[in-house]
Design a protein around this motif. Structure first.
Motif, mmCIF file in Angstrom:
data_model
loop_
_atom_site.group_PDB
_atom_site.id
_atom_site.type_symbol
_atom_site.label_atom_id
_atom_site.label_comp_id
_atom_site.label_asym_id
_atom_site.label_seq_id
_atom_site.Cartn_x
_atom_site.Cartn_y
_atom_site.Cartn_z
ATOM 1 N N SER A 489 28.828 -52.612 -30.202
ATOM 2 C CA SER A 489 28.975 -54.100 -30.373
ATOM 3 C C SER A 489 28.228 -55.100 -29.747
ATOM 4 C CB SER A 489 30.637 -54.326 -29.744
ATOM 5 O OG SER A 489 30.382 -53.928 -28.519
ATOM 6 N N ASP A 490 27.221 -54.222 -29.378
ATOM 7 C CA ASP A 490 26.037 -55.208 -28.356
ATOM 8 C C ASP A 490 24.699 -54.369 -28.762
ATOM 9 O OD1 ASP A 490 24.678 -56.185 -26.404
ATOM 10 O OD2 ASP A 490 26.272 -55.526 -24.764
ATOM 11 N N MET A 491 23.892 -55.655 -29.192
ATOM 12 C CA MET A 491 22.687 -55.359 -29.618
ATOM 13 C C MET A 491 21.683 -54.927 -28.466
ATOM 14 S SD MET A 491 20.432 -58.278 -31.754
ATOM 15 C CE MET A 491 18.975 -57.678 -32.507
ATOM 16 N N LEU A 492 22.198 -55.121 -27.162
ATOM 17 C CA LEU A 492 21.449 -54.527 -25.989
ATOM 18 C C LEU A 492 21.405 -52.973 -25.725
ATOM 19 C CD1 LEU A 492 22.083 -57.827 -23.731
ATOM 20 C CD2 LEU A 492 19.888 -56.900 -24.529
ATOM 21 N N ILE A 493 21.933 -52.419 -26.643
ATOM 22 C CA ILE A 493 21.941 -50.805 -26.420
ATOM 23 C C ILE A 493 20.664 -50.505 -26.844
ATOM 24 C CG2 ILE A 493 24.445 -50.509 -27.123
ATOM 25 C CD1 ILE A 493 23.428 -49.360 -29.512
ATOM 26 N N PHE A 494 19.912 -51.365 -27.423
ATOM 27 C CA PHE A 494 18.594 -50.987 -27.765
ATOM 28 C C PHE A 494 17.520 -51.568 -26.867
ATOM 29 C CE2 PHE A 494 20.821 -50.919 -31.798
ATOM 30 C CZ PHE A 494 20.558 -49.493 -32.136
ATOM 31 N N SER A 495 16.433 -51.078 -26.400
ATOM 32 C CA SER A 495 15.489 -51.575 -25.537
ATOM 33 C C SER A 495 14.425 -52.300 -26.224
ATOM 34 C CB SER A 495 14.923 -50.502 -24.661
ATOM 35 O OG SER A 495 14.304 -49.808 -25.156
ATOM 36 N N ASP A 496 13.831 -51.758 -27.384
ATOM 37 C CA ASP A 496 12.651 -52.541 -27.753
ATOM 38 C C ASP A 496 12.795 -51.837 -29.533
ATOM 39 O OD1 ASP A 496 10.685 -50.109 -28.191
ATOM 40 O OD2 ASP A 496 11.325 -50.477 -25.930
ATOM 41 N N LEU A 497 11.969 -52.593 -30.046
ATOM 42 C CA LEU A 497 11.674 -52.410 -31.755
ATOM 43 C C LEU A 497 10.063 -52.196 -31.706
ATOM 44 C CD1 LEU A 497 13.578 -55.082 -33.847
ATOM 45 C CD2 LEU A 497 14.301 -52.546 -33.243
ATOM 46 N N SER A 498 9.792 -51.226 -32.232
ATOM 47 C CA SER A 498 8.174 -50.954 -32.404
ATOM 48 C C SER A 498 7.792 -50.753 -33.891
ATOM 49 C CB SER A 498 7.583 -49.889 -31.413
ATOM 50 O OG SER A 498 8.221 -48.617 -31.662
ATOM 51 N N GLU A 499 6.821 -51.298 -34.356
ATOM 52 C CA GLU A 499 6.335 -51.226 -35.754
ATOM 53 C C GLU A 499 5.010 -50.499 -35.858
ATOM 54 O OE1 GLU A 499 5.961 -55.201 -37.565
ATOM 55 O OE2 GLU A 499 4.798 -54.161 -39.292
ATOM 56 N N THR A 500 5.104 -49.347 -36.722
ATOM 57 C CA THR A 500 3.931 -48.584 -37.149
ATOM 58 C C THR A 500 3.502 -49.009 -38.589
ATOM 59 O OG1 THR A 500 4.942 -47.055 -35.552
ATOM 60 C CG2 THR A 500 2.905 -46.369 -36.852
ATOM 61 N N LYS A 501 2.319 -49.382 -38.761
ATOM 62 C CA LYS A 501 1.934 -49.636 -40.191
ATOM 63 C C LYS A 501 1.022 -48.429 -40.707
ATOM 64 C CE LYS A 501 2.247 -54.575 -40.326
ATOM 65 N NZ LYS A 501 1.554 -55.788 -39.907
ATOM 66 N N GLY A 502 1.500 -47.925 -41.666
ATOM 67 C CA GLY A 502 0.602 -46.881 -42.487
ATOM 68 C C GLY A 502 0.811 -47.050 -43.909
ATOM 69 N N ALA A 503 0.922 -45.494 -44.560
ATOM 70 C CA ALA A 503 1.251 -45.961 -45.902
ATOM 71 C C ALA A 503 2.502 -46.651 -46.172
ATOM 72 C CB ALA A 503 1.397 -44.679 -46.629
ATOM 73 N N THR A 504 3.517 -46.601 -45.255
ATOM 74 C CA THR A 504 4.579 -47.432 -45.422
ATOM 75 C C THR A 504 4.781 -47.953 -43.714
ATOM 76 O OG1 THR A 504 5.797 -45.451 -44.464
ATOM 77 C CG2 THR A 504 5.791 -45.948 -47.063
ATOM 78 N N ILE A 505 5.813 -48.971 -43.865
ATOM 79 C CA ILE A 505 5.993 -49.475 -42.503
ATOM 80 C C ILE A 505 7.286 -48.696 -41.838
ATOM 81 C CG2 ILE A 505 6.620 -51.752 -41.210
ATOM 82 C CD1 ILE A 505 5.375 -53.203 -43.483
ATOM 83 N N THR A 506 7.130 -48.357 -40.652
ATOM 84 C CA THR A 506 8.125 -47.642 -39.854
ATOM 85 C C THR A 506 8.587 -48.542 -38.724
ATOM 86 O OG1 THR A 506 7.316 -45.553 -40.591
ATOM 87 C CG2 THR A 506 9.072 -45.585 -38.959
ATOM 88 N N ILE A 507 9.851 -48.949 -38.418
ATOM 89 C CA ILE A 507 10.246 -49.416 -37.382
ATOM 90 C C ILE A 507 11.171 -48.733 -36.377
ATOM 91 C CG2 ILE A 507 11.395 -51.399 -36.615
ATOM 92 C CD1 ILE A 507 10.149 -53.111 -38.611
#
Lengths: 545, 182
Positions: A489-507
């Motif tokens: 119920s709380d988005m703050l359980i996550f600390s960050d999002l990191s994006e990796t671009k290669g053949a596909t995009i992974t977050i």
């Protein structure tokens, strides 16, 4: 308020904080832990709320009474400890402190003199620099409050090292501040707010030094317009000294800090956050208007305003003095450009629109000079076809600011700048909430379809935290595969999002350490593009792991 | 029993050892939470949340600095407190009201002196990125390296933020007229 006053008030407040009585009963913690252990089921949903009627449970009473008794025994053993040799320690620390202060004062004097020589300033002028005064005040503070620092030093052996830093930080030349900025961001992009702090630190000192260098130009006012190769040796030395701090002599006979755009720009300039560039440009340029008229050509002026625009759209601290100054400059200069000035007039003597103005306003309408004034310029262009523009006539600084605000809160322009990692803090949650609310209120799919990959995931997580599976479903492809995410119920359980671009995009959404037991270390999202019926492509979640 | 022994006992499920650990650290947690903006009346709840969370992953603790770890959890709990209870807005209203009626505050029962309350409130007006390093440096005497670790930022960023925090705090105090310029 000097350093001494400030530190004194902080020390007094610290003492008051130390007097605060503890409020938590540790037994309550154990009771809650035990209640949660009992209530723990196979479900992966979050822990139950605290039970206000916990004391009605007899087993809780028994456990608690037992706990208190044992704690009493433990606490007693802690209280009756071996006697300490406080007096001896204090004497030793006192001697150490005296020695440290003598050594540090010497180090301080050396660094101060080194800085003064590097900036080539006479003592009287150097001493006027606010950063030098702050350093001096901090040092005096150490001398006059030995007893207090002594007390702190006993608690923390490294206190003196921290104190050294806090004094020496004031004795940094502008080039050293830039170097510190560069060192702090090796291998990563610093976020805007940190970049702004470094900008401010640099600008404060560099501006004062540049003013002093400009004051030294009075003896050379007649020579300045001649070929710089023929400048006297002293003037060349002055310019060279200024250049080492990225301060440059400009065509209007003023020294200004110019670390990004000038001939002697810092090598770090390419790594600076692009949203901060507007502040640097303003620092290097000064006012674009002199006596209500343009200092540069209309095109040159508008090109600079584009840099200001990016900063005004990105900086969230709109009440800072720097923001207010830039905003004022932006508004007034756009007004001058659109309404015309003495050297850049809108009408000929016989009342026709000048060709120069027509060409310029057309370029603004086409978006060549940013997006904020584009719409207004388009309206003006259309109205001018009839010979008169009411919009132009009524245009005020407030309208220019409204143009900025409209773009600031447009979700389509509110994408995270080229970052590969975004902290999930209050700001990014607000942004996700803003996009979510816009979509919920309008049902407009273009809001979702224009999202960048990071924003897709951020909104997806936000929708899940609201238990809005309908919106979440809109962000995933129909054939999405992957594991089910536990309820939260709380988005703050996550600390960050990191994006990796290669053949596909992974977050990767990283889970905060203390939540990992429930949610695992991270959740991976694979992002693909899909094409809608109109042939437009948009980012969607293709897999979750 | 040393702190490390208490942690080991608590890791093995010894609740009494854990209670003792709480007693050792609860003042630090409560003070830090209060300094970060948690209201006096909510301190026990927030601290309880901290120690419950701490217990949940105590088994992961190895040889790190226990207090650094504790500060991190308290920080997160404080942030959660704001968001869940939507306290930010209430806080702003409270602070705004305090500018006119400085003594009508729950903090009055905690901070006895008017000057302390003014300074405490001024600290609360700082953005969290300035507030946290300032609090850890001045009131918890953490080294710059430790602050960097707790907040997950670089050493030089810590230094810059403390400098800026001081500047900003002085500005706030001058605006409020609680100190004279100079």
């Amino acid at each position: 308020m000097d350093e001494q006053q400030f530190d004194k008030r902080m020390a007094l407040l610290k003492k008051s904080y130390d007097r605060i009585e503890p409020q938590l009963d540790p037994v309550d913690v154990v009771v809650q832990i035990e209640a949660e252990e009992v209530a723990s089921t196979k479900e992966i949903v979050s822990l139950p709320q605290k039970n206000p009627n916990k004391w009605k449970n007899p087993t809780v009473w028994v456990a608690s009474i037992a706990s208190v008794l044992i704690v009493g025994v433990l606490a007693t053993s802690y209280i009756i400890g071996p006697p300490t040799t406080v007096q001896t320690t204090e004497i030793e620390q006192s001697i150490n402190y005296e020695e440290w202060l003598v050594d540090f004062t010497k180090k301080y004097e050396e660094k101060r003199e080194e800085m003064r020589i590097e900036l080539d300033m006479p003592e009287e002028e150097f001493n006027k620099l606010s950063t030098v005064q702050m350093a001096s005040s901090s040092l005096n503070h150490l001398k006059s409050r030995k007893a207090e620092f002594l007390e702190s030093q006993i608690i923390n052996d490294d206190f003196t090292q921290s104190m050294e830093w806090s004094v020496m930080n004031y004795l940094m030349t502008p080039s050293e501040i830039f170097k510190m900025w560069e060192d702090s961001s090796v291998g990563k992009h610093l976020p805007f707010s940190d970049s702004f702090d470094y900008f401010k630190l640099y600008a404060n000192t560099a501006n004062e030094i540049a003013s002093y260098y400009t004051s030294r130009l009075t003896d050379y006012s007649k020579i300045l317009t001649t070929d710089s190769n023929h400048f006297p040796k002293e003037l060349k030395h002055l310019i060279s000294t200024a250049n080492k701090q990225y301060i440059e002599l400009q065509s209007d006979g003023q020294f200004r800090p110019n670390p990004l755009f000038g001939e002697h720009a810092s090598s770090y300039k390419d790594n600076i956050h692009p949203d901060i560039v507007g502040y640097f440009k303003h620092l290097a340029t000064g006012s674009l208007l002199v006596g209500g008229d343009l200092r540069l050509t209309a095109s040159e002026t508008a090109a600079i305003l584009v840099m200001y625009e990016q900063t005004l759209l990105a900086d969230s601290f709109t009440d800072s003095p720097e923001y207010m100054v830039l905003k004022g400059e932006y508004e007034n200069t756009w007004l001058a450009l659109l309404k015309g000035t003495e050297s850049f007039s809108t009408h000929t003597l016989d009342g026709h629109i000048t060709e120069e103005y027509k060409a310029f306003i057309m370029r603004v309408a086409e978006g060549e000079f940013g997006m904020v004034m584009q719409e207004t310029a388009q309206t003006i262009v259309n109205e001018l076809k009839t010979g008169k523009s009411l919009t132009l006539f009524q245009l005020t600084a407030y309208d220019v600011w409204m143009g900025v605000l409209k773009k600031r809160y447009n979700p389509e322009t509110n994408t995270q700048y080229g970052a590969t990692e975004v902290a999930l803090d209050e700001y990014s949650i607000q942004l996700a909430q803003q996009i979510y609310n816009t979509y919920k209120q309008t049902g407009d799919m273009t809001v979702l379809n224009s999202l960048q990959p990071l924003n897709v995931v951020s909104l997806y997580i936000y929708a899940l935290s609201q238990q809005d599976y309908k919106v979440a479903q809109q962000l995933v492809m129909d054939e999405v595969v992957g594991t089910e995410i536990p309820k939260f119920s709380d988005m703050l359980i996550f600390s960050d999002l990191s994006e990796t671009k290669g053949a596909t995009i992974t977050i990767k959404a990283t889970v905060k350490e203390e939540e990992q037991r429930i949610f695992g270390q991270s959740i991976l999202f694979r992002i693909d593009t899909m094409t809608n019926d109109l042939g437009e492509s948009q980012f969607r979640i293709a897999a979750i792991n | 029993m040393t702190e490390f022994e208490l942690i080991e006992q608590a890791q093995q499920g010894d609740k009494e050892a854990y209670i003792e650990l709480i007693r050792i650290h609860q003042r630090t947690v409560e003070k830090f939470a209060f300094q970060c903006g948690v209201h006096n009346c909510d301190l026990a709840d927030v601290s309880q949340e901290v120690f419950v969370k701490l217990y949940r992953f105590l088994h992961q603790f190895k040889h790190d600095r226990f207090t650094t770890w504790l500060y991190k959890i308290t920080l997160n709990a404080t942030r959660d407190y704001y968001r869940k209870e939507q306290r930010e807005q209430a806080k702003e209203e409270l602070l705004s009201a305090l500018q006119h009626i400085p003594s009508a505050s729950a903090e009055k029962h905690v901070l006895n002196f008017e000057e302390d309350r003014l300074l405490h409130n001024a600290i609360q007006t700082l953005d969290e990125k300035y507030r946290y390093p300032l609090v850890l440096f001045y009131f918890h005497e953490l080294k710059y390296e430790e602050i960097a670790e707790v907040l997950g930022i670089s050493l030089s960023t810590v230094k810059v933020r403390i400098l800026r925090a001081k500047e900003k705090l002085k500005e706030v105090l001058l605006e409020e007229g609680s100190v004279e310029n100079g």
